[in-house]
Write an enzyme that holds these catalytic residues in place. Structure first.
Site, PDB file in Angstrom:
ATOM      1  N   ASN A  11       0.860  -1.180   0.000  1.00 32.22           N
ATOM      2  CA  ASN A  11       0.000   0.000   0.000  1.00 32.22           C
ATOM      3  C   ASN A  11       0.900   1.236   0.000  1.00 32.22           C
ATOM      4  O   ASN A  11       1.481   1.586   1.030  1.00 32.22           O
ATOM      5  CB  ASN A  11      -0.898  -0.029   1.252  1.00 32.22           C
ATOM      6  CG  ASN A  11      -1.807   1.183   1.330  1.00 32.22           C
ATOM      7  OD1 ASN A  11      -1.830   2.014   0.414  1.00 32.22           O
ATOM      8  ND2 ASN A  11      -2.557   1.290   2.411  1.00 32.22           N
ATOM      9  N   TRP A  12       1.000   1.855  -1.151  1.00 27.14           N
ATOM     10  CA  TRP A  12       1.898   3.022  -1.267  1.00 27.14           C
ATOM     11  C   TRP A  12       1.237   4.304  -0.749  1.00 27.14           C
ATOM     12  O   TRP A  12       1.861   5.360  -0.732  1.00 27.14           O
ATOM     13  CB  TRP A  12       2.336   3.203  -2.726  1.00 27.14           C
ATOM     14  CG  TRP A  12       3.251   2.119  -3.219  1.00 27.14           C
ATOM     15  CD1 TRP A  12       3.768   1.085  -2.485  1.00 27.14           C
ATOM     16  CD2 TRP A  12       3.777   1.946  -4.541  1.00 27.14           C
ATOM     17  NE1 TRP A  12       4.566   0.293  -3.264  1.00 27.14           N
ATOM     18  CE2 TRP A  12       4.583   0.792  -4.537  1.00 27.14           C
ATOM     19  CE3 TRP A  12       3.623   2.653  -5.740  1.00 27.14           C
ATOM     20  CZ2 TRP A  12       5.250   0.327  -5.674  1.00 27.14           C
ATOM     21  CZ3 TRP A  12       4.287   2.195  -6.872  1.00 27.14           C
ATOM     22  CH2 TRP A  12       5.086   1.054  -6.840  1.00 27.14           C
ATOM     23  N   LYS A  13      -0.013   4.202  -0.353  1.00 27.67           N
ATOM     24  CA  LYS A  13      -0.742   5.351   0.205  1.00 27.67           C
ATOM     25  C   LYS A  13      -0.578   6.582  -0.696  1.00 27.67           C
ATOM     26  O   LYS A  13      -0.500   6.440  -1.907  1.00 27.67           O
ATOM     27  CB  LYS A  13      -0.293   5.599   1.652  1.00 27.67           C
ATOM     28  CG  LYS A  13      -0.421   4.320   2.498  1.00 27.67           C
ATOM     29  CD  LYS A  13      -0.311   4.537   3.971  1.00 27.67           C
ATOM     30  CE  LYS A  13      -0.511   3.216   4.715  1.00 27.67           C
ATOM     31  NZ  LYS A  13      -0.493   3.339   6.150  1.00 27.67           N
ATOM     32  N   HIS A  97      -9.773   0.843   4.643  1.00 29.03           N
ATOM     33  CA  HIS A  97      -8.537   1.081   5.382  1.00 29.03           C
ATOM     34  C   HIS A  97      -8.826   2.031   6.540  1.00 29.03           C
ATOM     35  O   HIS A  97      -9.658   2.940   6.421  1.00 29.03           O
ATOM     36  CB  HIS A  97      -7.475   1.676   4.450  1.00 29.03           C
ATOM     37  CG  HIS A  97      -6.117   1.669   5.071  1.00 29.03           C
ATOM     38  ND1 HIS A  97      -5.730   2.621   5.990  1.00 29.03           N
ATOM     39  CD2 HIS A  97      -5.067   0.821   4.935  1.00 29.03           C
ATOM     40  CE1 HIS A  97      -4.486   2.354   6.385  1.00 29.03           C
ATOM     41  NE2 HIS A  97      -4.060   1.267   5.761  1.00 29.03           N
ATOM     42  N   GLU A  99      -7.303   4.466   7.623  1.00 33.27           N
ATOM     43  CA  GLU A  99      -7.123   5.890   7.308  1.00 33.27           C
ATOM     44  C   GLU A  99      -8.344   6.441   6.584  1.00 33.27           C
ATOM     45  O   GLU A  99      -8.708   7.605   6.753  1.00 33.27           O
ATOM     46  CB  GLU A  99      -5.832   6.071   6.492  1.00 33.27           C
ATOM     47  CG  GLU A  99      -4.596   5.890   7.379  1.00 33.27           C
ATOM     48  CD  GLU A  99      -3.381   5.345   6.685  1.00 33.27           C
ATOM     49  OE1 GLU A  99      -3.342   5.332   5.432  1.00 33.27           O
ATOM     50  OE2 GLU A  99      -2.449   4.901   7.388  1.00 33.27           O
ATOM     51  N   SER A 215       3.253  -1.897  10.400  1.00 29.88           N
ATOM     52  CA  SER A 215       4.701  -1.903  10.650  1.00 29.88           C
ATOM     53  C   SER A 215       5.362  -3.237  10.291  1.00 29.88           C
ATOM     54  O   SER A 215       6.317  -3.659  10.937  1.00 29.88           O
ATOM     55  CB  SER A 215       5.001  -1.523  12.103  1.00 29.88           C
ATOM     56  OG  SER A 215       4.526  -0.208  12.365  1.00 29.88           O
ATOM     57  N   GLY A 236       2.790  -1.033   4.338  1.00 35.30           N
ATOM     58  CA  GLY A 236       2.779   0.385   4.002  1.00 35.30           C
ATOM     59  C   GLY A 236       4.188   0.906   3.800  1.00 35.30           C
ATOM     60  O   GLY A 236       4.813   0.699   2.767  1.00 35.30           O
ATOM     61  N   GLY A 237       4.712   1.576   4.813  1.00 34.78           N
ATOM     62  CA  GLY A 237       5.986   2.270   4.700  1.00 34.78           C
ATOM     63  C   GLY A 237       7.108   1.433   4.104  1.00 34.78           C
ATOM     64  O   GLY A 237       7.835   1.898   3.208  1.00 34.78           O
TER      65      GLY A 237
END
Ligand code: 13P
Length: 306
Positions: A11-13, A97, A99, A215, A236-237
């Site tokens: 997920n590159w957001k 999600h 967010e 994470s 994600g990150g």
């Protein structure tokens, strides 16, 4: 016991304009060229879907979106529908999600509508569920996850249910560096599997994949993916880094698991592939010390026994 193919979703957001997104997609494709036993999906921002889709076309890496509307078309300014995503080559879509729930007010009912639209259009929904820190501390984790899961899957037939992936993402672990312990994660994953079994029967539940997100990175992926009910990751990150510390510094792996082959270095150099590689190592397909050329690889579309 049924087999579930591991699923790794990046997920590159809201990161990366087209040029760096294309570059990262190219890196991932190159690194995963030889990976056949896991499904990997990249979910760039909507503005880069077309460009990244062109890179992924004809490769094993799939294209996914980060959200969508439940209607096929209409006066919904700013929204994108399932047929539009399919038109761009998307095969999956992240839904609900946290967010989107917390910043944009997305509710369970809407997540359910989106899920139904996605499966009807043959898009694989990655339905996110998870509790806040306050909910965990109040002891309501399982209740929260139950309501979110049941509402998201409401109205989905038993036939279509296996085309849904559930992602357990505890809010307190997202982007914080805090990761759920393997016991915490496995407890919730097993609980979700039980819910799926209640909804659609044990056979279907055993076919459905449940991902962990929050994470996740090469250092913790092996332990998480080693759990019975954790079938992959929503990353994600760490998924924004195409080269991990492996290429620069010592890898965070036990020495016995570190291969010097170029392929294995590549496998460990992208979190998704590292996660996959570790998932694969759960099965004794290769004895330590076996030369790379002699090792077995799962057949295309191969699955992991659970
Ligand atoms: P991080 O991996 O950055 O914690 O994000 C998890 C996530 O929200 C994936 O959807």
């Amino acid at each position: 016991m049924p087999e579930r193919t591991p699923y790794i979703a990046a997920n590159w957001k809201m990161h990366l304009t087209r040029a760096p997104a294309v570059q990262l997609a190219r890196d991932v494709v190159a690194q995963l060229a030889d990976v056949t036993g896991a499904e990997v999906v990249l979910c760039p921002p909507a503005t880069a879907l077309d460009a990244v889709g062109r890179v992924l076309a004809g490769t094993r890496v799939l294209l996914g979106a980060q959200t969508m509307h439940w209607e096929d078309h209409g006066a919904y300014t700013g929204e994108i529908s399932a047929p539009m995503l399919v038109d761009l080559g998307c095969r999956a879509v992240i839904l609900g999600h946290s967010e989107r729930r917390s910043y944009f007010g997305e509710r369970d009912e809407e997540v359910g509508r989106k899920t139904r639209s996605a499966v009807v259009h043959d898009l694989l929904p990655i339905v996110c569920v998870g509790e806040s820190l306050a909910e965990r501390e109040a002891g309501s984790t399982l209740r929260v996850v139950q309501v979110q899961t049941e509402r998201a899957l409401e109205g989905v037939s038993r036939e279509l249910a296996p085309g849904i992936v559930v992602a357990y993402e505890p809010l307190w672990a997202i982007g914080t560096g805090k990761v759920a312990t393997t016991e915490q994660a496995q407890e919730v994953h097993a609980f979700i599997r039980g819910l799926l079994s209640n909804l659609h029967g044990e056979t279907v539940a055993q076919r459905m994949r449940i991902l962990y997100g929050g994470s996740m990175k090469p250092a913790n992926a092996p332990d998480l993916l080693g759990q019975k009910d954790i079938d992959g990751g929503l990353i994600g990150g760490a998924s924004l880094e195409s080269r991990s510390r492996v290429t620069n510094t010592a890898p965070p792996f036990e020495p016995r698991d570190v291969s010097t082959s170029a392929l294995d270095r590549a496998l460990m150099s992208y979190p998704a592939s590292a996660a996959y590689a570790w998932g694969r190592r759960k099965r004794p397909t290769r004895c330590p010390g076996t030369p790379p050329a002699a090792r077995q690889r799962p057949a295309a579309g191969g699955s992991r026994a659970t």
